[in-house]
Enzyme design. Structure first.
Site, PDB file in Angstrom:
ATOM      1  N   HIS A 316       1.071  -1.364  -0.162  1.00 21.97           N
ATOM      2  CA  HIS A 316       0.058   0.275  -0.220  1.00 21.97           C
ATOM      3  C   HIS A 316       1.085   0.894   0.368  1.00 21.97           C
ATOM      4  CE1 HIS A 316      -3.735   2.509   1.503  1.00 21.97           C
ATOM      5  NE2 HIS A 316      -2.604   3.008   1.961  1.00 21.97           N
ATOM      6  N   GLU A 317       1.827   1.543   0.172  1.00 20.65           N
ATOM      7  CA  GLU A 317       2.410   2.230   0.777  1.00 20.65           C
ATOM      8  C   GLU A 317       3.443   2.860   0.193  1.00 20.65           C
ATOM      9  OE1 GLU A 317       1.751   4.528   2.882  1.00 20.65           O
ATOM     10  OE2 GLU A 317       0.479   3.347   4.712  1.00 20.65           O
ATOM     11  N   GLU A 360      -9.341  -8.031   2.113  1.00 14.16           N
ATOM     12  CA  GLU A 360      -9.197  -7.705   3.888  1.00 14.16           C
ATOM     13  C   GLU A 360      -7.191  -6.420   3.502  1.00 14.16           C
ATOM     14  OE1 GLU A 360      -9.659  -9.891   6.857  1.00 14.16           O
ATOM     15  OE2 GLU A 360     -11.630  -9.381   7.005  1.00 14.16           O
ATOM     16  N   THR A 367      -5.584  -4.050  15.438  1.00 16.64           N
ATOM     17  CA  THR A 367      -6.143  -5.310  16.639  1.00 16.64           C
ATOM     18  C   THR A 367      -5.473  -6.566  16.968  1.00 16.64           C
ATOM     19  OG1 THR A 367      -8.659  -5.694  15.363  1.00 16.64           O
ATOM     20  CG2 THR A 367      -7.538  -3.172  16.315  1.00 16.64           C
ATOM     21  N   HIS A 413      -9.454   8.767   3.900  1.00 12.35           N
ATOM     22  CA  HIS A 413      -9.802   7.464   4.718  1.00 12.35           C
ATOM     23  C   HIS A 413     -11.466   6.688   4.365  1.00 12.35           C
ATOM     24  CE1 HIS A 413      -5.522   8.436   5.622  1.00 12.35           C
ATOM     25  NE2 HIS A 413      -5.203   6.561   5.362  1.00 12.35           N
TER      26      HIS A 413
END
Length: 769
Positions: A316-317, A360, A367, A413
């Site tokens: 993603h980054e 996902e 978490t 986001h």
């Protein structure tokens, strides 16, 4: 809407001479063509930059520019993508001042033909270009907004022309601005301010820090400084977080390199730099445009584990880094949401195998004590509180400026769930808000998304791209790769329509694409009229709605060559007939627009053998036939049965070569798949008889020709499955008059044609019913 000027109309006519089917999309005031698509120029062997420059000069008469406006277009980027297409980007300057978002895109195919043109220029500047606010005064305004308690530096500032972000281009207010970039003392965040150079008003601001093979990995030792201390690879074994960051960066690099030929985030082989252990209990990761590197926090152990452990987070980054060099999204509002969405989509591609089983994002590190939790779900954004339709888009209040801490820079986001859902539907399909989508393969989707991001959204400045513009970019990328009449184009249109943007495509459930490619890899003999033959067999069946033929040939003199396509319906279509070109390669796709003869294939059955002949018709030059392919849009059709039988009881005269005729007329249109002909004749000696069936086209099919010695009756059913004489009827039109001719050719006997009939299995074209 205003009409075109006489000068614009003539310029449009000249463009139509190159491609009658090209389309021009104008701005609301007819001042400038926002987008042009089609074959917009002749083939050229010149450099992409020169082709683009020449085209810009040729279409100058399209533009209704303000009198005396001194414009310069500066080359900003010229890239060749993984499929050989060229994308040239220019930045507009007015009297030496760059225009924010003032990009011009020119897209060129491997044959040197321009296929698309996109224009974001300004045509008039209703403000003074002399600033009343000095640079130093603008910097002071920025420092006051930041606050004296925060220490910052200002590495870059410049004058620009800036348009407000109104929906209608002509309603956007123009400003002369100072663009000021500020960097906090810690050195990891960059914020851009736009200060009106006449009034000192702060018009806009946004931060370019994105939160959540040559590699360098550093450690910040839980402090806030970059890049930190370099970790040699042989010392990395003891630091599992650093090792994970290092390895995951390598996987992402390999993905972009192996799939698209992209060498690092900037396509210039720059090092992939990351810093781990940033600050203490830091629940974030980001790409820094300023430092050109990734930064990973270790998390607090409750909400986050170390983010470098997650391949999808690293992917993603680093996709943010690719976007920062190409699309250059402003990290706020819709553009920021697109920045996040493209990063999520490529994170999904990179972290899955050939079949995407996990949509996902961050589930491995987010978490850790809550099973089944994740940061986002691309397949179902609502699962984690994101919208999946534009009706639920969260907007800033009127006059509110994006702020990363106060409103998540315009809820980037949150709103990224909308384009994320469109991406999921494009691949997986489904029904969303009542719209049905038939998905496409991930292999096709990732090519389309990469081209859209790096070519059709490429910008010369930071840009506030919108969801609608991203949709257009994806459609244009799809048009380049797979055309605009196939299931891929429909999937994108329907997916975005399902999230509330644009109209859906026509129902594609009854149409499908057939693509075939072969690689003969053979030399082309010199002076060989019989040529080199290569065939493609198509087992699929249906009626052709569109056809494209691609070739890849090298030859020292292309004017020697003639390229001919032979169809299963026995048509021959010349694609290339001794046309001159400056280069020695013929990499070209022919369609019904460029080769009108291909239109004759429309409505024919696709099933059968298609053959390409490459012939050298002159001496002293040689070449090589690398590959060719054929692509069809095919109409599914149901096979139906038609039966006709008559009982004429006509006398067959003795020794009469002219004989008798009996007619059956069929009024329904259809392509013949199989045909059966029943025939019942009473005659003392059928060896004297000849029976011929004449098709509506005039073609004659011999059923019986003086066979059956000693037999008194001819009672038989002939069919394409057992009688080769009937095979020419296959794939022919059945509508019209069918004629049976029966003749006695020997003296001595008379007979009777008692009955005959047709049983036809056919495919009907719904367009002609």
């Amino acid at each position: 809407m205003p009409a075109l000027s006489e000068r614009q109309a003539k310029a449009a006519e000249r463009l139509k001479e190159v491609d009658p089917e090209c389309e021009i999309f104008w701005d609301s005031r007819m001042k400038i063509p926002k987008f042009i698509k089609g074959t917009l120029s002749r083939p050229s062997a010149e450099s992409p930059d020169r082709i683009a420059r020449k085209f810009l000069d040729e279409i100058r008469e399209f533009l209704e520019m303000q009198a005396g406006l001194e414009e310069v277009l500066e080359l900003s980027a010229s890239e060749t993508d993984f499929s050989g297409f060229h994308h040239v980007i220019f930045l507009q300057h007015i009297k030496g001042i760059p225009v924010f978002e003032g990009s011009v895109q020119v897209h060129i195919n491997p044959a040197g033909e321009i296929l698309a043109y996109k224009d974001f220029r300004v045509t008039e500047v209703p403000v003074s270009l002399e600033p009343e606010i000095k640079r130093e005064e603008a910097i002071d305004i920025v420092l006051k907004d930041i606050g004296p308690e925060n220490v910052v530096t200002v590495p870059r500032s410049r004058l620009m022309l800036f348009r407000d972000s109104g929906k209608q281009l002509h309603l956007k207010k123009f400003h002369l601005v100072w663009q000021i970039e500020s960097i906090f003392a810690e050195g990891f965040a960059g914020t851009f301010y736009f200060i009106d150079a006449h009034t000192g008003e702060q018009l806009y601001k946004f931060s370019q820090i994105r939160s959540a093979l040559f590699r360098k990995t550093y450690t910040a030792k839980n402090e806030a400084f970059l890049p930190g201390n370099l970790l040699p690879e042989d010392k990395m074994a003891a630091d599992e977080v650093a090792r994970a960051a290092h390895e995951n960066m390598g996987i992402v690099y390999d993905y972009f390199k192996n799939n698209f030929g992209r060498d690092s985030y900037d396509n210039r082989g720059s090092p992939l730099v990351s810093t781990v252990h940033f600050q203490r209990n830091y629940n974030n990761s980001f790409w820094s445009d300023y430092h050109k590197q990734l930064v990973f926090g270790d998390g607090d152990g409750f909400r986050w584990k170390p983010m470098a452990f997650a391949l999808d987070i690293v992917a993603h980054e680093l996709t943010h880094a690719v976007a920062g060099q190409t699309a250059r999204f402003v990290y706020s509002e819709e553009a920021g949401a697109l920045d996040e969405s493209f990063a999520d989509v490529f994170a999904t591609f990179i972290s899955n195998g050939e079949k995407i089983t996990n949509w996902e994002i961050g589930e491995g590190v987010y978490t850790p004590f809550h099973a089944g939790d994740a940061l986002r779900d691309v397949s179902d954004p609502t699962r984690f509180g994101q919208p999946d339709h534009i009706d639920n888009y969260m907007r800033l209040a009127p006059g509110e400026i994006p702020d990363l801490h106060r409103n998540q820079a315009g809820y980037i986001h949150y709103n990224s769930g909308i384009p994320n859902k469109a991406a999921y539907l494009t691949i997986e399909g489904g029904t969303h808000y009542g719209i049905k989508i038939k998905g496409i393969s991930r292999a096709k989707a990732e090519k389309i998304y990469y081209l859209a991001l790096t070519a059709y959204l490429c910008s010369a400045t930071l840009s506030r791209w919108t969801f609608r513009e991203a949709r257009y970019a994806l459609l244009n990328a799809c048009r380049q790769r797979y055309g605009e009449k196939g299931s891929e184009y429909a999937a994108i249109k329907n997916a975005w329509a399902a999230v509330g943007l644009g109209k859906p495509a026509e129902d594609m459930m009854d149409r499908f694409l057939v693509e075939k490619e072969v690689f003969p890899g053979v030399p082309i003999p010199d002076l060989s009229p019989e040529g080199v033959l290569s065939s493609i067999s198509v087992p699929e069946d249906g009626l052709i709605k569109d056809i494209r033929v691609s070739v890849n040939i090298e030859h020292s003199y292309l004017r020697d060559l003639r390229i001919t396509l032979f169809t299963p319906a026995e048509k021959h279509i010349v694609l290339h007939d001794r046309l001159a070109r400056k280069d020695r390669s013929l990499v070209r796709t022919y369609n019904s627009g460029s080769v009108p003869g291909l239109r004759d294939c429309i409505g024919e059955r696709v099933w059968g053998k298609w053959t390409l002949m490459v012939a050298d018709l002159s001496k002293e030059n040689r070449g090589f036939f690398h590959s060719w392919g054929i692509k069809f849009l095919v109409q599914k059709v149901e096979k139906e049965e038609l039966k006709r039988e008559i009982f004429p009881f006509l006398k067959v005269p003795d020794n009469d070569p002219e004989g008798i005729e009996s007619l059956i007329e069929i009024e329904r249109r259809g392509k013949i798949v199989n045909i059966g002909v029943s025939l019942e004749i009473t005659h003392p000696s059928i060896v004297e008889l000849k029976a011929v069936l004449v098709m509506p086209s005039g073609e004659k099919l011999v059923l019986h020709n003086r066979a059956g010695n000693g037999r008194k009756y001819l009672k038989k059913t002939f069919s394409t499955e057992s009688d080769e004489n009937l095979l020419p009827a296959v794939n022919k039109e059945m509508k019209g008059v069918w004629t049976l001719k029966v003749a006695d050719q020997v003296e001595g006997n008379e007979g009777s044609l008692d009955s005959w009939g047709l049983c036809i299995i056919y495919e009907s074209d719904p367009e002609f019913l």
